[in-house]
Design a protein around this motif. Structure first.
Motif, PDB file in Angstrom:
ATOM      1  N   THR A   1       0.816  -1.214   0.000  1.00 34.23           N
ATOM      2  CA  THR A   1       0.000   0.000   0.000  1.00 34.23           C
ATOM      3  C   THR A   1       0.850   1.265   0.000  1.00 34.23           C
ATOM      4  OG1 THR A   1      -0.154  -0.090   2.419  1.00 34.23           O
ATOM      5  CG2 THR A   1      -1.925  -1.145   1.162  1.00 34.23           C
ATOM      6  N   SER A   2       2.084   1.176   0.498  1.00 28.76           N
ATOM      7  CA  SER A   2       2.964   2.342   0.506  1.00 28.76           C
ATOM      8  C   SER A   2       3.567   2.614  -0.864  1.00 28.76           C
ATOM      9  CB  SER A   2       4.085   2.153   1.528  1.00 28.76           C
ATOM     10  OG  SER A   2       4.951   1.093   1.139  1.00 28.76           O
ATOM     11  N   VAL A   3       3.442   1.643  -1.775  1.00 29.88           N
ATOM     12  CA  VAL A   3       4.002   1.788  -3.127  1.00 29.88           C
ATOM     13  C   VAL A   3       2.907   2.051  -4.155  1.00 29.88           C
ATOM     14  CG1 VAL A   3       5.485   0.727  -4.878  1.00 29.88           C
ATOM     15  CG2 VAL A   3       5.845   0.182  -2.459  1.00 29.88           C
ATOM     16  N   LEU A   4       1.764   1.400  -3.977  1.00 30.26           N
ATOM     17  CA  LEU A   4       0.659   1.616  -4.913  1.00 30.26           C
ATOM     18  C   LEU A   4       0.134   3.045  -4.802  1.00 30.26           C
ATOM     19  CD1 LEU A   4      -1.448  -1.642  -4.321  1.00 30.26           C
ATOM     20  CD2 LEU A   4       0.103  -1.177  -6.224  1.00 30.26           C
ATOM     21  N   PRO A   5      -0.299   3.633  -5.904  1.00 29.55           N
ATOM     22  CA  PRO A   5      -0.919   4.957  -5.830  1.00 29.55           C
ATOM     23  C   PRO A   5      -2.138   4.919  -4.906  1.00 29.55           C
ATOM     24  CG  PRO A   5      -0.414   4.379  -8.106  1.00 29.55           C
ATOM     25  CD  PRO A   5      -0.184   3.142  -7.301  1.00 29.55           C
ATOM     26  N   SER A   6      -2.322   5.972  -4.148  1.00 30.80           N
ATOM     27  CA  SER A   6      -3.436   6.007  -3.201  1.00 30.80           C
ATOM     28  C   SER A   6      -4.779   6.153  -3.911  1.00 30.80           C
ATOM     29  CB  SER A   6      -3.246   7.149  -2.198  1.00 30.80           C
ATOM     30  OG  SER A   6      -3.105   8.387  -2.885  1.00 30.80           O
ATOM     31  N   ILE A   7      -4.792   6.867  -5.006  1.00 27.40           N
ATOM     32  CA  ILE A   7      -6.015   7.030  -5.796  1.00 27.40           C
ATOM     33  C   ILE A   7      -5.940   6.074  -6.980  1.00 27.40           C
ATOM     34  CG2 ILE A   7      -7.413   8.608  -7.176  1.00 27.40           C
ATOM     35  CD1 ILE A   7      -6.331  10.877  -5.448  1.00 27.40           C
ATOM     36  N   LYS A   8      -6.938   5.211  -7.108  1.00 21.35           N
ATOM     37  CA  LYS A   8      -6.871   4.132  -8.086  1.00 21.35           C
ATOM     38  C   LYS A   8      -7.984   4.220  -9.130  1.00 21.35           C
ATOM     39  CE  LYS A   8      -4.667   1.055  -4.736  1.00 21.35           C
ATOM     40  NZ  LYS A   8      -4.693   2.024  -3.592  1.00 21.35           N
ATOM     41  N   ASP A   9      -8.550   5.396  -9.291  1.00 20.72           N
ATOM     42  CA  ASP A   9      -9.652   5.539 -10.241  1.00 20.72           C
ATOM     43  C   ASP A   9      -9.236   5.202 -11.672  1.00 20.72           C
ATOM     44  OD1 ASP A   9     -11.170   6.341  -8.130  1.00 20.72           O
ATOM     45  OD2 ASP A   9     -11.085   8.491  -8.590  1.00 20.72           O
TER      46      ASP A   9
END
Length: 440
Positions: free
Chosen positions: A117-125
């Protein structure tokens, strides 16, 4: 730079190009998060099933045994690899080491699965999840999960192999041929099915979990069971016949090879020779522009000639095919695409949009209907079997009088025959990876 590095560089460039092409078409997605997957626990136990990597993940890099890894790709920027490397005193941990492929990725190490989760973008739209674990994807905030247009596009193009992929398939065949040679020798020495399996694995240098599929190791009547995997430990009273359908894996790519042997020089061994000669003729039919469906139908006509030659069926070969008699002796398809999966994706696809070319009604078990093109890889695996279910159907049919039941009784204890090679199609001809390695 070695040839492997050069081919891998070109392979990554091709995958980047495919990714960029499809993301340009999909208006609301501009990044793919490809999940390698995670181990699945056994119900009411603290054990896990063998881990199998998402093929969309291992298409990019030869990481096939490490769960909880991720790839972030957009077709333009350097792909980001999130590599799972925990601190674990219970199990051996796969250490990430420099290799020919590592310079092509921006690598982030995580020690716990949820650290992604610290690497994935926080906004995933505008991000799509590609993987098997949809519940996890939703928990992480993904709303685009395995979009059909993207999956269809990748599956359609997967059948066109890069030079790196062909290198991997050749290496997988090399390992499998070593196993097949050892298996044959163990059969001739009088081993059990279990003995043969152990000899195969030792020679191939892979465990059962590393095999791309469960090996089929069958003696005598068991050769008639198409997906036989029981592996009897008891040596049979008599060794009559041996069918082995077994592969190997290399960098996530599969070999899939079948051979059939007779213990003695008899009519069944002559029948094996006839099927083997037919198989080699069929291999030459793999030409760009040809139809795999037509080649499958040709198999039935050639098989009918063999059934007549050996006095198994007393009918005109043309009539045998038209009346469906040959399907009782050869009930499966001629073969399939081969690559990241044994039955590789894309074989029924008419185009990038996912339209399907259906199998003919008379041949429902075909595994590919798509036209043959250069840089595709196929198996060619005709068979001839004496299967109770189909023999009973013939006995109860109007064609029973044309079947030589005495000959069936003589051959039925041998089970059946299948011969399978792995073939690369080129514009200038074919490469039979299996036979080029010396497996007759």
């Amino acid at each position: 730079m070695t040839e492997l590095q050069q081919n891998f560089a070109a392979h990554i460039a091709e995958l980047q190009n495919r990714t960029h092409t499809i993301l340009e078409r999909v208006v609301d997605i501009d990044l793919l998060c490809i999940h390698a997957g995670k181990a699945l626990s056994v119900f009411l136990d603290d054990m896990y099933y063998p881990f199998k990597t998402n093929p969309h993940f291992k298409a990019w890099l030869p990481v096939t045994e490490t769960q909880n890894c991720w790839l972030m790709v957009n077709g333009k920027d350097k792909p980001v690899l999130v590599f799972y490397q925990p601190t674990d005193f219970w199990h051996k941990v796969t250490q990430l080491e420099d290799s020919y492929w590592t310079p092509f990725f921006d690598i982030k190490i995580i020690a716990k699965p949820d650290e992604v989760t610290s690497v994935l973008p926080s906004i995933k739209d505008n991000i799509a999840y590609i993987g098997a674990h949809q519940e996890l994807a939703r928990d992480l905030g993904f709303s685009h999960i395995n979009p059909k247009s993207i999956i269809d596009f990748f599956h359609y193009h997967r059948v066109y192999k890069t030079d790196y992929e062909l290198d991997c398939l050749r290496q997988a065949n090399k390992l499998a041929v070593a196993g097949h040679t050892a298996a044959k020798n163990t059969f001739l020495a009088g081993g059990s099915e279990f003995d043969i399996q152990l000899a195969y694995l030792a020679a191939a240098g892979q465990s059962e979990n590393e095999m791309p599929y469960d090996n089929i190791v069958a003696l005598n009547e068991n050769c008639a069971i198409l997906h036989y995997t029981d592996l009897e430990k008891q040596v049979p009273q008599q060794h009559r016949s041996f069918l082995i359908d077994a592969g190997a894996s290399f960098n996530g790519y599969a070999a899939d090879i079948t051979r059939t042997y007779a213990k003695s020089d008899n009519e069944f061994s002559a029948l094996i020779g006839a099927v083997d000669a037919m198989q080699q003729r069929l291999v030459t039919g793999l030409k760009p522009g040809a139809s795999y469906v037509d080649l499958h139908v040709t198999t039935h006509y050639q098989l009918a000639e063999i059934l007549k030659q050996f006095d198994i069926v007393r009918m005109d070969p043309q009539d045998m095919v038209e009346q469906g008699i040959t399907r009782a002796f050869f009930p499966h398809g001629l073969g399939h695409h081969l690559g990241l999966q044994v039955h590789d994706m894309g074989g029924f696809m008419a185009n990038e949009q996912g339209q399907v070319i259906a199998s003919p009604d008379q041949h429902p078990f075909l595994r590919t209907t798509r036209g043959i093109e250069s840089k595709q890889v196929f198996t060619i695996e005709p068979g001839l079997y004496f299967i109770d279910e189909f023999l009973t159907g013939l006995a109860e049919s109007k064609h029973s009088q044309h079947i030589n039941w005495d000959k069936i009784s003589e051959l039925k204890p041998f089970g059946g025959i299948r011969i399978e090679d792995n073939i690369i199609v080129f514009d200038h001809g074919i490469e039979n990876m299996t036979r080029d390695l010396g497996l007759a």
